[in-house]
Scaffold this active site. Structure first.
Site, PDB file in Angstrom:
ATOM      1  N   SER A 415      28.278  17.896 -43.543  1.00 50.25           N
ATOM      2  CA  SER A 415      26.832  17.823 -43.380  1.00 50.25           C
ATOM      3  C   SER A 415      26.367  18.694 -42.216  1.00 50.25           C
ATOM      4  O   SER A 415      27.090  18.874 -41.228  1.00 50.25           O
ATOM      5  CB  SER A 415      26.426  16.374 -43.125  1.00 50.25           C
ATOM      6  OG  SER A 415      25.042  16.185 -43.303  1.00 50.25           O
ATOM      7  N   PRO A 416      25.158  19.261 -42.306  1.00 52.06           N
ATOM      8  CA  PRO A 416      24.629  20.029 -41.163  1.00 52.06           C
ATOM      9  C   PRO A 416      24.557  19.164 -39.916  1.00 52.06           C
ATOM     10  O   PRO A 416      24.031  18.047 -39.956  1.00 52.06           O
ATOM     11  CB  PRO A 416      23.233  20.443 -41.634  1.00 52.06           C
ATOM     12  CG  PRO A 416      23.285  20.377 -43.122  1.00 52.06           C
ATOM     13  CD  PRO A 416      24.233  19.254 -43.446  1.00 52.06           C
ATOM     14  N   GLN A 494      21.700  26.351 -43.456  1.00 58.01           N
ATOM     15  CA  GLN A 494      20.474  25.551 -43.530  1.00 58.01           C
ATOM     16  C   GLN A 494      19.421  26.225 -42.658  1.00 58.01           C
ATOM     17  O   GLN A 494      19.591  26.341 -41.449  1.00 58.01           O
ATOM     18  CB  GLN A 494      20.714  24.122 -43.050  1.00 58.01           C
ATOM     19  CG  GLN A 494      19.501  23.207 -43.231  1.00 58.01           C
ATOM     20  CD  GLN A 494      19.694  21.858 -42.567  1.00 58.01           C
ATOM     21  OE1 GLN A 494      19.731  21.779 -41.339  1.00 58.01           O
ATOM     22  NE2 GLN A 494      19.819  20.807 -43.365  1.00 58.01           N
ATOM     23  N   TYR A 576      10.732  18.100 -38.968  1.00 51.76           N
ATOM     24  CA  TYR A 576      10.584  19.485 -38.550  1.00 51.76           C
ATOM     25  C   TYR A 576       9.417  20.117 -39.317  1.00 51.76           C
ATOM     26  O   TYR A 576       8.715  19.435 -40.068  1.00 51.76           O
ATOM     27  CB  TYR A 576      11.908  20.231 -38.721  1.00 51.76           C
ATOM     28  CG  TYR A 576      13.012  19.642 -37.872  1.00 51.76           C
ATOM     29  CD1 TYR A 576      12.841  19.509 -36.497  1.00 51.76           C
ATOM     30  CD2 TYR A 576      14.208  19.198 -38.426  1.00 51.76           C
ATOM     31  CE1 TYR A 576      13.834  18.955 -35.692  1.00 51.76           C
ATOM     32  CE2 TYR A 576      15.204  18.632 -37.638  1.00 51.76           C
ATOM     33  CZ  TYR A 576      15.011  18.513 -36.274  1.00 51.76           C
ATOM     34  OH  TYR A 576      15.991  17.949 -35.487  1.00 51.76           O
ATOM     35  N   ARG A 624      16.688  19.964 -48.364  1.00 56.89           N
ATOM     36  CA  ARG A 624      16.890  18.648 -47.755  1.00 56.89           C
ATOM     37  C   ARG A 624      15.527  18.013 -47.509  1.00 56.89           C
ATOM     38  O   ARG A 624      14.626  18.640 -46.959  1.00 56.89           O
ATOM     39  CB  ARG A 624      17.666  18.746 -46.434  1.00 56.89           C
ATOM     40  CG  ARG A 624      17.728  17.399 -45.693  1.00 56.89           C
ATOM     41  CD  ARG A 624      18.715  17.392 -44.553  1.00 56.89           C
ATOM     42  NE  ARG A 624      20.073  17.141 -45.031  1.00 56.89           N
ATOM     43  CZ  ARG A 624      21.056  16.662 -44.268  1.00 56.89           C
ATOM     44  NH1 ARG A 624      20.834  16.379 -42.993  1.00 56.89           N
ATOM     45  NH2 ARG A 624      22.258  16.469 -44.767  1.00 56.89           N
ATOM     46  N   ARG A 718      29.534  12.474 -39.036  1.00 54.34           N
ATOM     47  CA  ARG A 718      30.399  11.943 -37.980  1.00 54.34           C
ATOM     48  C   ARG A 718      31.869  11.874 -38.366  1.00 54.34           C
ATOM     49  O   ARG A 718      32.734  12.142 -37.517  1.00 54.34           O
ATOM     50  CB  ARG A 718      29.882  10.567 -37.540  1.00 54.34           C
ATOM     51  CG  ARG A 718      28.589  10.647 -36.735  1.00 54.34           C
ATOM     52  CD  ARG A 718      28.059   9.266 -36.372  1.00 54.34           C
ATOM     53  NE  ARG A 718      26.850   9.351 -35.571  1.00 54.34           N
ATOM     54  CZ  ARG A 718      25.624   9.501 -36.064  1.00 54.34           C
ATOM     55  NH1 ARG A 718      25.455   9.589 -37.373  1.00 54.34           N
ATOM     56  NH2 ARG A 718      24.578   9.555 -35.263  1.00 54.34           N
TER      57      ARG A 718
END
Length: 769
Positions: A415-416, A494, A576, A624, A718
């Site tokens: 994952s980013p 991304q 964002y 996303r 993680r």
């Protein structure tokens, strides 16, 4: 504490006990506390007659029965003589029956359970007062050492002391009714009926040699369309029998003061107030589809009695009881909530292949997984895997997946993750090692962090970018390493813009905190700071600003293509810039880019279209999104469907489904795989491939989500920070070696789990009993 005697321990000081409610939890608490000290005065107040009961059969787990056996063998023996046991589940859908074994259930009639507990209480000397409404808890508390409120989901005690207990009650969308049949099902039976009014389902299980519980459930709109909202109890019962005539073999159903209900989830901020304590449904509820109500109440009683005996005084006992039980209850409620939502959304799964549908149902609560289902019923699981398309000996996560011209060797995505380790947007040695290590670690797709399209589009001074050729060359060095040293691994970029969440400190210096110096001006959909009074007020983008930002994305996409990335993801999540247009909480515009969702989608779609036009046609492009803002008035699950469908219609090859991080006052429902239901709903409603993300931590979770059809790819963050070789280790732990997880040649010697210590010590020659 009124009536308490100052003695050395809680058990000895709690002499007079009042129990409000004569259900299983209240009766069992009374029996245990009296058994532990026969000199106690224990009174149970029950407003109904001894033989009045609601519902029919109850299910108890082996874990609960084990606790009963240790605490009160006499009750355990009485229950054991009554239990009906079975270990199979039948799932009936569109005329096909799929059976899965190895599950292990024990059930008996609720009336018989109450009789056993009545007999035990009476034998111990508990004062059972039937047909007697309990005095108010406050009145009882003045004359008793302990008041146990076991007065159910509609607890008058909880209502009277709401300011102390802090209850929160959520009513859900489905309607259900408890009925019974005068024969025993062969197994726990889930049957789906697709009627002219909509989808209905039965949860049925035997509780005696000649009786079964039959719960009929459906969405409220289906219930109304079928006219069941205007039926009396007898007519409802008769009509339900007709809807499920095949399951019942034409036999009737009957009720017991049965009525249509909407399930209510009950939580409380506190479970005790002074010397009054809540147990069972008064304290918490969990949806009947995981069979937990009586189980939780009995376990509450066990824990409460134990804590009263073990702790030095009653306040300590009540605190210990809550500390012990709250995590267990919270875990059960999360599983029950997942199961409840699954049945609420049942209609969206109707077109799934039959075995996948069955597997999806069995794993709906996330407590049953691919791995333990394989242990329970290997042949059933193998049939599901075959239908999914797993090559022989290949776990689902190691089956390939194609997006446009890109075939991923497995379903694992790194994952980013923002690393905040760049200088002037330039990726350096850290990024090479970070992304390169995870590519060598076996993941099918490695994603960069959010790569910013302009200097003012950075979150922090440490964010990477793609606004100049030097940065593009830095990224090219990384993609070349991945493609050369980890052949078969794909790497994606991304692209994003921080919007109002920019010009902040590095995460470990103060997440979302503004820079003390060196700030840059911010732009956003509206002039709303992220945290008022803390973060900078952004400028609302005007026409020229919108055009400039769009072109920044286009220029960055061109550089990304030349840098050798295999996939491009447009970041429209987490508050964002583009996400800020989508959420009504962050977009207060009054022009064509604000107001209804159709307008709020306009600019993100324009950016998507512009990027897609310059991004190579054979390379996939994903988006996303935040599928919920976790905040009142924000984006919700229904909006997420609209957003995902719009991007899919514009050519998005997959939707990467995240949640939240849009507003600072969000209230996420954290838990294992907590975001995956949103990916599931989008996949099975919109039909677009989805990437699921959010506390997916085990390879068993990945296999389960894929096989159930809830996701096409799973992104883990993680776990990949903890173990860069997470994917290869997942393969080794499952005994898989194949094209889905090839070990780099230099690492081949590490493909077997190292021994951890001697395990071949000599066995004892003789064991004495």
């Amino acid at each position: 504490m009124a009536g308490a005697v100052a003695m050395t321990g809680s058990g000895s000081s709690v002499r007079r006990i009042a129990v409000i409610g004569g259900g299983p939890g209240g009766l069992y608490a009374a029996a245990l506390l009296k058994r532990l000290d026969p000199d106690r005065e224990v009174t149970v107040f029950e407003r109904n007659a001894p033989d009045d009961t609601f519902g029919f059969g109850v299910v108890l787990s082996d874990e609960t029965l084990g606790g009963i056996e240790h605490a009160d063998p006499e009750v355990y023996r009485a229950l054991s003589r009554e239990f009906v046991r079975w270990d199979t589940i039948d799932i009936v859908h569109r005329g096909r029956v799929h059976t899965s074994g190895g599950h292990g259930f024990a059930a008996l009639g609720r009336r018989r359970l109450l009789e056993i507990l009545h007999e035990r209480c009476a034998g111990l000397g508990v004062d059972l007062r039937f047909r007697t409404a309990a005095p108010p808890a406050a009145e009882l508390a003045a004359h008793h050492d302990l008041v146990i409120a076991a007065d159910g989901v509609h607890s008058a005690t909880r209502v009277a002391h709401a300011d102390a207990f802090g209850p929160h009650i959520t009513e859900h969308r489905n309607r259900y009714i408890w009925l019974a049949a005068d024969f025993a099902f062969d197994a726990f039976r889930f049957e789906i009926a697709e009627t002219p009014y909509g989808v209905m389902q039965v949860h049925g299980y035997p509780y005696a040699a000649d009786a079964s519980t039959v719960i009929v459930e459906m969405r409220e709109e289906v219930w109304r369309a079928a006219g069941l909202d205007t039926c009396d109890a007898a007519e409802s019962t008769a009509r339900c029998a007709k809807f499920f005539t095949e399951a019942l073999d034409g036999r009737p159903l009957h009720g017991n003061r049965s009525s249509w209900l909407a399930f209510r989830t009950v939580t409380n901020s506190r479970w005790s107030h002074g010397n009054t304590v809540l147990i069972g449904d008064a304290a918490h509820t969990a949806h009947f589809s995981i069979g937990s109500g009586t189980k939780l109440a009995v376990e509450d009683a066990l824990a409460l009695a134990a804590c009263v005996e073990e702790q030095p005084d009653l306040p300590a006992a009540l605190a210990a009881y809550e500390a012990e039980r709250r995590p267990v209850v919270a875990s059960t409620q999360r599983a029950a909530a997942a199961s409840l939502r699954w049945f609420e959304e049942l209609a969206t799964y109707g077109e799934q292949p039959p075995r996948r549908f069955a597997f999806n149902l069995l794993t709906r609560s996330r407590r049953v997984t691919h791995d333990n289902l394989r242990l329970r019923d290997a042949s059933f699981t193998a049939a599901v895997e075959e239908e999914f398309g797993c090559p022989p000996g290949t776990p689902p996560m190691f089956t390939p997946f194609r997006l446009r011209g890109l075939e991923l060797r497995n379903r694992v995505v790194v994952s980013p993750m923002d690393m905040y380790s760049a200088t002037d947007g330039l990726p350096g040695d850290f990024h090479l090692v970070h992304l390169g290590a995870r590519a060598l670690g076996g993941a099918g797709l490695i994603m960069t962090e959010m790569v910013c399209v302009s200097p003012e589009g950075r979150i922090t001074p440490g964010c990477t970018g793609l606004w100049n050729t030097e940065q593009a060359a830095g990224w090219r060095r990384i993609t070349d390493f991945v493609h050369t040293s980890a052949p078969g691994a794909a790497i994606g970029v991304q692209l994003g813009h921080s919007g109002r969440k920019g010009s902040t400190k590095l995460m470990w210096e103060g997440i979302d905190q503004p820079l003390e110096r060196g700030n840059w001006p911010l732009q956003a959909a509206s002039s709303l700071p992220y945290v008022p009074g803390v973060n900078q007020v952004p400028a609302e983008l005007d026409r020229a600003g919108l055009d400039a930002v769009r072109e920044q994305f286009v220029a960055a996409a061109r550089r990304a293509a030349s840098s050798g990335f295999d996939l491009l993801e447009l970041h429209c999540a987490h508050g964002y810039l583009l996400s800020g247009f989508l959420s009504p909480l962050t977009n207060h515009r009054t022009d064509a880019y604000g107001g209804p969702l159709e307008n709020r989608l306009r600019f993100p779609l324009q950016v998507f279209d512009a990027v897609r036009e310059v991004w190579p046609g054979e390379r996939p492009m994903t988006v996303r999104i935040s599928a919920t803002d976790w905040a009142e008035g924000g984006t919700d699950a229904a909006d997420a469907i609209t957003i995902a469908r719009a991007f899919a219609e514009h050519g998005a090859d997959a939707i990467d489904v995240s949640t939240g991080q849009v507003v600072p006052d969000e209230r996420p429902e954290y838990g294992r795989s907590y975001q995956t239901p949103y990916a599931d709903r989008i996949r099975n409603t919109v039909g677009a491939p989805v990437i699921a993300v959010g506390a997916i931590s085990s390879w068993d979770d990945v296999n389960s989500l894929l096989l159930a059809g809830r996701a096409d790819l799973c992104a883990l963050a993680r776990p990949h920070l903890y173990d860069p070789h997470w994917t290869l280790h997942a393969a080794a732990e499952q005994g898989y070696s194949g094209p889905g997880a090839p070990w780099p040649l230099p690492y081949g010697a590490g493909s077997r789990t190292p021994p951890t210590g001697r395990t071949d010590a000599p066995k004892p020659r003789l064991t004495l009993g």
